[in-house]
Structure formats: C-alpha cells, structure tokens
Design a protein around this motif. Structure first.
Motif, PDB file in Angstrom:
ATOM      1  N   PHE A  98      14.569 -63.692  -0.583  1.00  0.00           N
ATOM      2  CA  PHE A  98      14.433 -63.975  -2.011  1.00  0.00           C
ATOM      3  C   PHE A  98      13.163 -63.328  -2.573  1.00  0.00           C
ATOM      4  O   PHE A  98      13.131 -62.904  -3.729  1.00  0.00           O
ATOM      5  N   ASP A  99      12.141 -63.248  -1.733  1.00  0.00           N
ATOM      6  CA  ASP A  99      10.875 -62.648  -2.160  1.00  0.00           C
ATOM      7  C   ASP A  99      10.824 -61.141  -1.917  1.00  0.00           C
ATOM      8  O   ASP A  99       9.770 -60.511  -2.102  1.00  0.00           O
ATOM      9  N   GLY A 100      11.954 -60.559  -1.453  1.00  0.00           N
ATOM     10  CA  GLY A 100      11.985 -59.122  -1.193  1.00  0.00           C
ATOM     11  C   GLY A 100      11.302 -58.724   0.086  1.00  0.00           C
ATOM     12  O   GLY A 100      10.918 -57.556   0.267  1.00  0.00           O
ATOM     13  N   GLY A 154      12.547 -54.790  -0.018  1.00  0.00           N
ATOM     14  CA  GLY A 154      12.568 -54.680  -1.468  1.00  0.00           C
ATOM     15  C   GLY A 154      13.835 -55.148  -2.138  1.00  0.00           C
ATOM     16  O   GLY A 154      13.887 -55.276  -3.359  1.00  0.00           O
ATOM     17  N   GLU A 155      14.894 -55.414  -1.346  1.00  0.00           N
ATOM     18  CA  GLU A 155      16.171 -55.831  -1.936  1.00  0.00           C
ATOM     19  C   GLU A 155      16.155 -57.328  -2.195  1.00  0.00           C
ATOM     20  O   GLU A 155      15.627 -58.118  -1.407  1.00  0.00           O
ATOM     21  N   ARG A 156      16.779 -57.748  -3.305  1.00  0.00           N
ATOM     22  CA  ARG A 156      16.869 -59.157  -3.658  1.00  0.00           C
ATOM     23  C   ARG A 156      18.300 -59.645  -3.415  1.00  0.00           C
ATOM     24  O   ARG A 156      19.263 -58.896  -3.556  1.00  0.00           O
ATOM     25  N   PRO A 157      18.459 -60.914  -3.052  1.00  0.00           N
ATOM     26  CA  PRO A 157      19.790 -61.440  -2.756  1.00  0.00           C
ATOM     27  C   PRO A 157      20.643 -61.648  -4.004  1.00  0.00           C
ATOM     28  O   PRO A 157      20.135 -61.700  -5.129  1.00  0.00           O
ATOM     29  N   THR A 158      21.931 -61.788  -3.765  1.00  0.00           N
ATOM     30  CA  THR A 158      22.909 -62.077  -4.813  1.00  0.00           C
ATOM     31  C   THR A 158      23.447 -63.491  -4.632  1.00  0.00           C
ATOM     32  O   THR A 158      23.193 -64.152  -3.620  1.00  0.00           O
ATOM     33  N   LEU A 159      24.205 -63.935  -5.612  1.00  0.00           N
ATOM     34  CA  LEU A 159      24.870 -65.236  -5.482  1.00  0.00           C
ATOM     35  C   LEU A 159      25.785 -65.257  -4.269  1.00  0.00           C
ATOM     36  O   LEU A 159      25.930 -66.277  -3.596  1.00  0.00           O
ATOM     37  N   LEU A 191      20.094 -62.565  -7.915  1.00  0.00           N
ATOM     38  CA  LEU A 191      19.347 -63.808  -8.132  1.00  0.00           C
ATOM     39  C   LEU A 191      17.924 -63.473  -8.576  1.00  0.00           C
ATOM     40  O   LEU A 191      17.268 -62.610  -7.993  1.00  0.00           O
ATOM     41  N   ARG A 192      17.464 -64.189  -9.608  1.00  0.00           N
ATOM     42  CA  ARG A 192      16.140 -63.889 -10.136  1.00  0.00           C
ATOM     43  C   ARG A 192      15.187 -65.075 -10.061  1.00  0.00           C
ATOM     44  O   ARG A 192      13.966 -64.898 -10.090  1.00  0.00           O
ATOM     45  N   VAL A 233      23.638 -60.345   6.155  1.00  0.00           N
ATOM     46  CA  VAL A 233      23.905 -60.025   4.755  1.00  0.00           C
ATOM     47  C   VAL A 233      25.109 -59.094   4.752  1.00  0.00           C
ATOM     48  O   VAL A 233      25.172 -58.153   5.556  1.00  0.00           O
ATOM     49  N   LYS A 234      26.067 -59.370   3.887  1.00  0.00           N
ATOM     50  CA  LYS A 234      27.275 -58.543   3.838  1.00  0.00           C
ATOM     51  C   LYS A 234      27.203 -57.578   2.665  1.00  0.00           C
ATOM     52  O   LYS A 234      26.930 -57.985   1.526  1.00  0.00           O
ATOM     53  N   ARG A 235      27.415 -56.313   2.953  1.00  0.00           N
ATOM     54  CA  ARG A 235      27.496 -55.279   1.925  1.00  0.00           C
ATOM     55  C   ARG A 235      28.782 -54.492   2.161  1.00  0.00           C
ATOM     56  O   ARG A 235      28.948 -53.875   3.208  1.00  0.00           O
ATOM     57  N   ASP A 236      29.685 -54.550   1.178  1.00  0.00           N
ATOM     58  CA  ASP A 236      31.028 -53.983   1.331  1.00  0.00           C
ATOM     59  C   ASP A 236      31.673 -54.633   2.570  1.00  0.00           C
ATOM     60  O   ASP A 236      31.742 -55.842   2.640  1.00  0.00           O
TER      61      ASP A 236
END
Length: 474
Positions: free
Chosen positions: A286-288, A295-300, A11-12, A268-271
């Motif tokens: 969303f702001d990192g 520093g990570e940004r969210p995804t859809l 997401l940007r 947050v789910k990763r794998d």
C-alpha cells in the motif's frame, strides 16, 4: 474462493479499505446465507487420488460440468480450473489437491440450501460416475500421503506451496489433504458485525466438535477427532487463529483493516500471471514498498484477493465466514447453516448466545479452541463441557429458527436440519468417534470401508450411523 477478483481500481487511501467492508452492510430483509463445501474426489476403482489430466481426470470432470450446467469456465493458462453462474448463482472451484468445492449461491433459507446441495449432487454424479470418480465426505483424506496427491494447475497454489513450509508444520497438509464446510452470513451494521463476529469466534470450537470428522492419517488413527482443526493451529499463525483483539474495545471495520494490512501476502495477480510477493505485508504494498513491485500501488482486486488468503476461525469479508468445521457426509452439510443462522439471524438468539460467552477471557477461548480438536465434546470451558455448551447452543438455534418462520412445502421450519447435530449431542459421540469405533470393530483396523460408507451417493441424505453402547456415552 471460486475466482480471483478483477476490479483494478487503484487504492489511494485507508478509508477505501474500510469502505470496502462497510459496503457489505445489508438490512435484515436482504440477509442471505451461503454454504460452501469441499469434497475429496477418488477413483471408484482402487480408491486413489484423481489427477487433473487425462480423459478421466479433474479437468474432464469440469468440462463435463460446464456442458451440463452451461456455466462460464474459469480458465488459467489454457486449463479449466472452475465454473461460475453468470446469473449470480453458485461457483465450482478446485482446492490445491483437487478437492472439489461448491460455493453456493446466496439463498434466503436452509431449505434452499438443501435443494441446492441435492441438485449439485445429482449434477456431479451424472458427470463423475461415468468417469469412475466418487467423492468422499470427510475433513481429511484418511489414507493418502501428501506425496500421493496431485497438484492442480493454479498459479496461486504454487506460490503457497513454496511458502507454507516456512511458516508452519502443517500448511501443506491443510492445502492438499483437508476439506471443510463453511457457512457465510450477513450483517446489518458495524455493530452487528462485531457482535456476530465475537459470538461466532467464541463458539466456533462448538461447531468444530459437532462436525469433528478427521481422525485418520495415512490409514491410522492420528490421536485427534478433528485433525483438520489441529492442522490450522500450526499452518501459519500470522493469518490464522482466534483474533483475541476482536473482543477489545474499539473493534470494528478499521481494526480488521489494520490487522489485514499487516498479514503477509502470498501473491499479486496481473492478467493471468501470479507474482510471488510472499512474506511482504499488504501495508508495505500500500505504501509502494513491495520489493517485487517497486513503486506500484495495489488495486481493489489486490485487496479482495489478499483478504481471501487470511484464515482466522471466522473471516470477515463483506459477510462473515464460519470456518471451523470439517467436511462431512452430504446429509450433515445443511446442519451447519441451520446452526449458525439459528444463532446469528435472530436478535433474541444472538443475545442469548452472547450471554453464553461474554464473560470468557481470551485465554479461556484459546484453551477451548486448542482442546477441541483432540477431545471434542469432552473439552471444557470454565465449568461446562462442550457437550453441555453444544446442547445450549442447539436450544438457542432451534428457537431462533422457529422464530424465523421459514417453511418448506411440507410445513417444516429450518430447525428440522439440526437433527443430525442433536443426535450427536444426545449420544455424546462425535462423527469421528463413530468412525473410530468402526475402525476398531467392524472395519478390522482398516480404513478401506470409508470410501463406501462416506461416499456421496443417492442415499446421501441418510447419514451413516453406528449403534452406540451405553459405556461410550460421555
């Protein structure tokens, strides 16, 4: 929600969050309805909770359903935790305490909803009965303590279990001891969404009263008709409630996005791993600025999963979810879809329903929502009882369903499914009050007969009834 989202598109911009909702708009010709319901499994012998593990556990039940249906399994850390139909049909998932949920396929009418429920009942019975498992149709487990109830092997539930006691009194009760029935409905535009959201928020307490079905806790009356609804008043008020701002000027997709951005996250789910980010807002992510994912940004995927952890009385996704009703006997479940489709899927009915509620103030809506769990149809808003309001809603819904002209093979329209609710309004006695009368009478101050009378079985579309004396009428 049957399975976590898997779209890892980064997401940007905030506009992408708004566009995610806008993508749900559909022309009326493509409107569908989905019915979700939860039911509590219990051992036919001894009426105890069903563990996940073992040859007669929830895991074995899901394995059997997988073989019967041919649906794809949803796996987590080697455990089967759900099933889904790859052709776009329904899904089966587990709530924290083993509550067995069917998320129905999007269908065109309530007749198809009933057919889906009947098929599911037959399928579940085929697998569950040899395992010694039955299912209870109530809004809350009537006899078990929280300590009695097993925990399902889902990572998100471990995070929620740790977080819930920090933000409310009843969060763990909500997770482990309650069941709901829910109807999901479409909208054609942002304006249509706003109107339907406002009408359904204001009238959600009416559905709560009509489906009130959770008067017992650990074997005794708890003082409420829908204790499940009362539980939501003190579960986590940062993510639940009546959303009074939805009635203010400027309400739309952007306003809901701003609300959701500030709701604390769970995970947050990763794998296959769930990362505990509880208490941190999605806006910070969303702001990192998420401390656990710097520093990570969210995804859809993260956005969709976060939206599934927001619990207002009516929830916005790419459709609207009606969340106010207790689970109940099988035969009453299609009535919820009929009630809301009759009110919201016909323009004349939607206007009439809005006329009922448009002058209510935010404090009046909140007072109604606060009173209904205890008083049911006897609660009041302005000069009207909920019973009178329910009667007006059913008249509007019946007319709306007749105008929809959706007929079954016998030539009946969808209004036929309102019959259980019309009986409740006619007598003025909620399902919970029927059970309380049995508790103080036929059941001899015991809830042991609940598992017999409210078990889903081959007579599931014949509701349990109780002759009501004239002095019990409201």
């Amino acid at each position: 929600m049957a399975r976590d989202q898997l779209d890892m598109t980064p997401l940007r911009s905030r506009d992408e969050l708004v566009a995610w909702f806008e993508a749900g708009c559909k022309p009326p010709s493509e409107w569908r309805m989905g019915t979700e319901h939860e039911k509590t499994p219990f051992t036919l012998e001894g009426h105890r909770p069903v563990p996940y593990e073992g040859p007669r556990g929830i895991g074995a039940l899901l394995e059997g359903m997988k073989l019967l249906l041919g649906w794809e399994p949803i796996m987590e850390k080697g455990n089967i935790i759900g099933l889904y139909d790859v052709t776009g049909g329904g899904a089966i998932s587990l709530e924290p305490g083993g509550q067995f949920e069917l998320s129905g396929a999007p269908v065109e009418n309530v007749h198809q909803t009933q057919s889906e429920l009947m098929a599911h009942l037959a399928q579940v019975r085929e697998i569950a009965t040899p395992l010694g498992i039955g299912f209870l149709g109530l809004g809350m487990t009537p006899s078990w303590s929280r300590a009695d109830i097993p925990v399902m092997p889902k990572g998100r539930y471990k995070i929620m279990t740790n977080y819930m006691p920090k933000v409310g009194q009843y969060g763990l009760d909500m997770m482990y001891r309650t069941c709901t029935v829910q109807t999901n409905l479409d909208f054609s535009s942002e304006a249509d969404m706003v109107k339907k959201l406002r009408v359904s928020l204001a009238l959600q307490p009416v559905a709560t009263a009509l489906f009130a079905n959770s008067p017992f806790t650990e074997g005794k009356p708890n003082g409420f008709l829908s204790f499940r609804s009362e539980i939501w008043r003190d579960t986590d008020n940062a993510r639940a409630g009546m959303m009074p701002w939805a009635f203010e000027d400027g309400m739309g997709f952007e306003r809901y996005v701003d609300y959701a951005l500030d709701v604390p996250m769970y995970f947050v789910k990763r794998d296959e791993d769930y990362i505990d980010v509880s208490g941190s807002s999605f806006r910070a992510f969303f702001d990192g600025r998420n401390n656990n994912l710097p520093g990570e940004r969210p995804t859809l995927s993260d956005w969709a999963n976060h939206l599934s952890t927001i619990f207002p009385e009516v929830r916005l996704k790419r459709y609207l979810e009606m969340r106010g009703s207790d689970g109940g006997p099988w035969g009453r479940l299609p009535a919820l879809s009929a009630f809301w489709a009759g009110l919201l899927y016909d323009d004349v009915s939607l206007d009439a329903a809005w006329d009922l509620v448009k002058h209510w103030t935010a404090p009046e809506r909140q007072s109604l929502r606060d009173d209904v769990p205890r008083f049911g149809l006897r609660a009041h808003v302005r000069d009207s009882s909920v019973r009178e309001l329910a009667r007006a809603c059913l008249d509007i819904a019946r007319a709306g369903l007749k105008r929809r002209k959706k007929y079954d093979a016998k030539g009946s329209d969808e209004a036929v499914y309102l019959a259980p609710l019309e009986r409740i309004v006619r007598t003025g006695v909620t399902p919970a009050e029927e059970m309380l009368a049995k508790f103080h009478g036929l059941w001899g101050h015991s809830v042991s007969d609940v598992h017999r009378e409210y078990k889903f079985d081959e007579d599931a579309f014949l509701e349990p009834t109780l002759p009501v004396a004239s002095d019990q009428l409201v």
